[in-house]
Design a protein around this motif. Structure first.
Motif, mmCIF file in Angstrom:
data_model
loop_
_atom_site.group_PDB
_atom_site.id
_atom_site.type_symbol
_atom_site.label_atom_id
_atom_site.label_comp_id
_atom_site.label_asym_id
_atom_site.label_seq_id
_atom_site.Cartn_x
_atom_site.Cartn_y
_atom_site.Cartn_z
ATOM 1 N N ASN A 88 -9.640 7.785 1.900
ATOM 2 C CA ASN A 88 -10.480 6.704 1.391
ATOM 3 C C ASN A 88 -10.292 5.422 2.201
ATOM 4 N N TYR A 89 -9.093 5.163 2.672
ATOM 5 C CA TYR A 89 -8.812 3.988 3.506
ATOM 6 C C TYR A 89 -9.643 4.038 4.785
ATOM 7 N N LEU A 90 -9.673 5.195 5.439
ATOM 8 C CA LEU A 90 -10.456 5.333 6.668
ATOM 9 C C LEU A 90 -11.949 5.190 6.388
ATOM 10 N N PHE A 107 -11.900 1.215 -0.580
ATOM 11 C CA PHE A 107 -10.611 0.533 -0.511
ATOM 12 C C PHE A 107 -9.911 0.549 -1.870
ATOM 13 N N LYS A 108 -10.663 0.367 -2.951
ATOM 14 C CA LYS A 108 -10.053 0.414 -4.284
ATOM 15 C C LYS A 108 -9.522 1.806 -4.596
ATOM 16 N N LYS A 109 -10.262 2.837 -4.193
ATOM 17 C CA LYS A 109 -9.780 4.213 -4.378
ATOM 18 C C LYS A 109 -8.514 4.448 -3.565
ATOM 19 N N ALA A 110 -8.481 3.932 -2.344
ATOM 20 C CA ALA A 110 -7.310 4.111 -1.488
ATOM 21 C C ALA A 110 -6.081 3.471 -2.123
ATOM 22 N N LEU A 111 -6.252 2.280 -2.689
ATOM 23 C CA LEU A 111 -5.120 1.627 -3.346
ATOM 24 C C LEU A 111 -4.718 2.375 -4.618
ATOM 25 N N LYS A 112 -5.693 2.973 -5.291
ATOM 26 C CA LYS A 112 -5.385 3.730 -6.508
ATOM 27 C C LYS A 112 -4.554 4.972 -6.181
ATOM 28 N N TYR A 113 -4.939 5.690 -5.130
ATOM 29 C CA TYR A 113 -4.197 6.889 -4.750
ATOM 30 C C TYR A 113 -2.892 6.564 -4.051
ATOM 31 N N GLY A 114 -2.824 5.416 -3.415
ATOM 32 C CA GLY A 114 -1.590 4.980 -2.776
ATOM 33 C C GLY A 114 -1.610 5.199 -1.280
ATOM 34 N N MET A 117 2.392 3.094 3.976
ATOM 35 C CA MET A 117 2.883 1.936 4.710
ATOM 36 C C MET A 117 2.436 0.635 4.031
ATOM 37 N N ASP A 118 3.352 -0.329 3.952
ATOM 38 C CA ASP A 118 3.019 -1.643 3.384
ATOM 39 C C ASP A 118 1.929 -2.328 4.199
ATOM 40 N N TYR A 119 1.948 -2.102 5.514
ATOM 41 C CA TYR A 119 0.932 -2.707 6.367
ATOM 42 C C TYR A 119 -0.467 -2.214 5.992
ATOM 43 N N ASP A 120 -0.584 -0.936 5.693
ATOM 44 C CA ASP A 120 -1.886 -0.379 5.318
ATOM 45 C C ASP A 120 -2.356 -0.931 3.973
ATOM 46 N N VAL A 121 -1.427 -1.085 3.039
ATOM 47 C CA VAL A 121 -1.775 -1.671 1.737
ATOM 48 C C VAL A 121 -2.226 -3.119 1.935
ATOM 49 N N ALA A 122 -1.497 -3.844 2.789
ATOM 50 C CA ALA A 122 -1.862 -5.240 3.061
ATOM 51 C C ALA A 122 -3.233 -5.314 3.730
ATOM 52 N N MET A 123 -3.506 -4.411 4.644
ATOM 53 C CA MET A 123 -4.803 -4.398 5.322
ATOM 54 C C MET A 123 -5.927 -4.092 4.340
#
Length: 171
Positions: A88-90, A107-114, A117-123
């Motif tokens: 989902n992030y990609l 992006f919201k789905k990506a954060l929900k699934y986790g 890397m902290d950098y990816d969450v920050a991005m």
């Protein structure tokens, strides 16, 4: 290529045959089979199509990223939870160039699934803040920017965060 469960079954079968090879006295064959099974175990945790999509992402080839992601037919069953987050992030990165509403959803789905890397969450949070800012949701954008700033431990996103804070003052 294979479903995540099929990869584990193949790895178990190869390990079982490796044990048989050890019992028969073929130590070299057993070691080679153990190493082969490690490939399938690695691909269980790191999907090959997502790895190839990240390689295309490094070259800024978003069409290539989309082609590799399209090969994953049912991400919820074919991938483990963190991989679905990166899937989902990609997609969010791809759609941030085309359709902000779709990008926000991914992006919201990506954060929900986790994301690992902290950098990816920050991005992802920084991208969501940019989308919220464009949709005139200043409070949400400010909150997401602060969260992204906390997660950016290596100060790789400080320039983007500062630039976005400057733009936020104009709203």
């Amino acid at each position: 290529m294979f479903n995540k469960n099929i990869k584990l079954v193949i790895a178990v079968l190869i390990i079982a045959y490796a044990v048989y090879q050890f019992v028969e006295g073929n130590i070299g064959n057993g070691i080679a089979l153990i190493l082969l099974s490690l490939v399938f175990i690695f691909l269980y945790f790191r999907n090959e199509f997502i790895l190839l999509a990240f390689l295309k992402m490094r070259k800024q080839d978003l069409d290539g990223v989309q082609r590799w992601l399209d090969k994953i037919k049912n991400p919820e069953s074919a991938l483990i939870k963190k991989q679905v987050g990166y899937y989902n992030y990609l997609h969010g990165i791809i759609f941030s160039q085309k359709n902000l509403t779709q990008a926000e959803k991914y992006f919201k789905k990506a954060l929900k699934y986790g994301l690992t890397m902290d950098y990816d969450v920050a991005m992802a949070k920084l991208s969501l803040a940019g989308i919220a800012m464009q949709k005139r949701r200043k409070r949400e954008a400010t909150q997401l920017l602060n969260e992204a700033k906390k997660l950016d431990k290596n100060n790789m996103l400080t320039d983007q965060i500062k630039m976005m804070q400057q733009q936020m003052k104009k709203i």
